[in-house]
Design a protein around this motif. Structure first.
Motif, PDB file in Angstrom:
ATOM      1  N   LYS A  93      -8.916  76.574  -6.316  1.00  0.00           N
ATOM      2  CA  LYS A  93      -9.382  76.572  -4.929  1.00  0.00           C
ATOM      3  C   LYS A  93     -10.779  75.975  -4.807  1.00  0.00           C
ATOM      4  CE  LYS A  93      -6.731  80.651  -3.520  1.00  0.00           C
ATOM      5  NZ  LYS A  93      -6.798  82.040  -2.968  1.00  0.00           N
ATOM      6  N   LYS A  94     -11.490  75.905  -5.938  1.00  0.00           N
ATOM      7  CA  LYS A  94     -12.841  75.344  -5.922  1.00  0.00           C
ATOM      8  C   LYS A  94     -12.908  73.979  -6.608  1.00  0.00           C
ATOM      9  CE  LYS A  94     -15.407  79.675  -5.507  1.00  0.00           C
ATOM     10  NZ  LYS A  94     -16.481  80.531  -6.070  1.00  0.00           N
ATOM     11  N   ASN A 131      -9.982  69.548  -3.999  1.00  0.00           N
ATOM     12  CA  ASN A 131      -9.407  70.353  -2.922  1.00  0.00           C
ATOM     13  C   ASN A 131     -10.413  70.708  -1.824  1.00  0.00           C
ATOM     14  OD1 ASN A 131      -6.854  70.463  -4.179  1.00  0.00           O
ATOM     15  ND2 ASN A 131      -7.501  72.191  -5.453  1.00  0.00           N
ATOM     16  N   VAL A 132     -11.699  70.627  -2.124  1.00  0.00           N
ATOM     17  CA  VAL A 132     -12.686  71.065  -1.126  1.00  0.00           C
ATOM     18  C   VAL A 132     -13.408  69.897  -0.452  1.00  0.00           C
ATOM     19  CG1 VAL A 132     -13.061  73.290  -2.240  1.00  0.00           C
ATOM     20  CG2 VAL A 132     -14.492  71.340  -2.888  1.00  0.00           C
ATOM     21  N   SER A 150     -13.280  66.273   1.608  1.00  0.00           N
ATOM     22  CA  SER A 150     -12.344  65.678   2.563  1.00  0.00           C
ATOM     23  C   SER A 150     -11.669  64.460   1.944  1.00  0.00           C
ATOM     24  CB  SER A 150     -13.080  65.262   3.835  1.00  0.00           C
ATOM     25  OG  SER A 150     -13.913  64.135   3.578  1.00  0.00           O
ATOM     26  N   GLU A 166     -20.867  77.208  -2.516  1.00  0.00           N
ATOM     27  CA  GLU A 166     -20.888  76.660  -1.161  1.00  0.00           C
ATOM     28  C   GLU A 166     -22.189  75.894  -0.902  1.00  0.00           C
ATOM     29  OE1 GLU A 166     -19.965  79.733  -1.951  1.00  0.00           O
ATOM     30  OE2 GLU A 166     -17.807  79.496  -1.557  1.00  0.00           O
ATOM     31  N   LEU A 187     -21.981  72.635  -2.747  1.00  0.00           N
ATOM     32  CA  LEU A 187     -21.036  71.739  -2.088  1.00  0.00           C
ATOM     33  C   LEU A 187     -21.685  71.076  -0.874  1.00  0.00           C
ATOM     34  CD1 LEU A 187     -18.171  70.603  -1.894  1.00  0.00           C
ATOM     35  CD2 LEU A 187     -17.557  72.616  -0.507  1.00  0.00           C
TER      36      LEU A 187
END
Length: 318
Positions: free
Chosen positions: A118-119, A123-124, A126, A205, A208
């Motif tokens: 998920k990280k 996947n994170v 665009s 986060e 990112l």
């Protein structure tokens, strides 16, 4: 730090300097020999200061970690102070310490491998961001970096941006002075752990958000290169007033997802917290006596939270 720090905004910050109010020594006040506290003298050379005490001086050269051939030769008075100094100090020490930092970085990067799908950056980010990165660094490279926390790829993108602007760590002032020192010992202001902690700051986060800013900087490459060149030119012309204003502007440019509290914490981790430690070290150098030459990123010697201002707040400077 090596490799011109962090994300675009912080990379730019670390090219900057703010003009500080110089303590003059002619025609006013006590003579230096009579002062109970050291005084800060703003030297005429590019981003060069002297903290003069009763037992010696700390010379401070604000550097840019990546540069080009336009930065050379360095001014004679700067090199003279460097060559004659009893103690040399940089952010990371000398060449041996830099090599050790690179080795430690490799170890830390492996510990930052992210096994949570998920990280995964695949996947994170665009679809547009991924397409851009595939074109910029290649599919295989992107897939490899997608396995790690965002700060790892961020360092690569920042280096790529500076290379595109014609700036190179091997031409940086820090590297030049490390090589000039030859076999002389160079003490370190930071530990390797402090350097890496600043580089890898924040939650997933946070990292990112900073990575996305770096991607956008590369997408706006002409604007980003122009900003780097503006900073280079202002540094070379020793235009402290304009650099002061630019630093304030860049300090305010953080990801929109950052709260005011988080933005301040970020700047504190990169600069202010380290500056507090450095201020104490500068005070120790002055107390021990002799002449010390410090060369480190100019952003640390600037503005309200600079090493110099912290020393004043702690009554270490006039």
């Amino acid at each position: 730090m090596i490799a011109f720090k962090y994300v675009k905004k912080i990379a730019l910050l670390l090219m900057l300097s703010i003009a500080l109010t110089a303590c003059t020594t002619t025609g006013q006040g006590k003579r230096l020999s009579e002062l109970s506290k050291p005084v800060l003298i703003e030297r005429p050379e590019r981003f060069f200061w002297e903290i003069r005490g009763n037992k010696g001086s700390v010379y401070v050269l604000g550097t840019i970690h990546v540069a080009d051939k336009k930065f050379y030769p360095l001014e004679k008075n700067v090199l003279r102070a460097f060559d004659k100094a009893d103690r040399l100090v940089s952010e990371i020490g000398g060449m041996a310490e830099m090599e050790a930092l690179v080795g430690e970085m490799q170890t830390v990067i492996m510990k930052n491998m992210n096994t949570d799908p998920k990280k995964s950056l695949l996947n994170v980010l665009s679809e547009d961001e991924l397409v851009f990165l595939y074109e910029m660094i290649g599919d295989d490279t992107m897939h490899r970096f997608a396995l790690f926390n965002p700060w790892v790829l961020n360092t690569v993108l920042v280096q790529l941006l500076t290379f595109k602007a014609g700036m190179d760590p091997s031409d940086g002032i820090d590297m030049y002075l490390m090589q000039r020192a030859e076999n002389k010992k160079i003490e370190a202001l930071d530990t390797a752990e402090q350097q890496i902690a600043a580089l890898s700051y924040g939650t997933f986060e946070d990292q990112l958000a900073l990575l996305k800013d770096s991607i956008q900087a590369l997408r706006d490459i002409d604007k980003s290169i122009a900003e780097v060149h503006t900073i280079r030119d202002l540094y070379l012309s020793n235009n402290r007033k304009k650099l002061s204003a630019l630093l304030v502007e860049l300090l305010l440019e953080v990801p929109s997802s950052f709260s005011e509290k988080k933005a301040q914490a970020y700047i504190d981790a990169l600069l202010t917290d380290r500056n507090r430690i450095w201020a104490q070290k500068f005070d120790e150098y002055l107390r021990e006596g002799g002449d010390t030459f410090v060369f480190a990123g100019t952003a640390h010697f600037l503005g309200k939270s600079s090493v110099f201002e912290i020393m004043r707040q702690k009554n270490m400077l006039e």
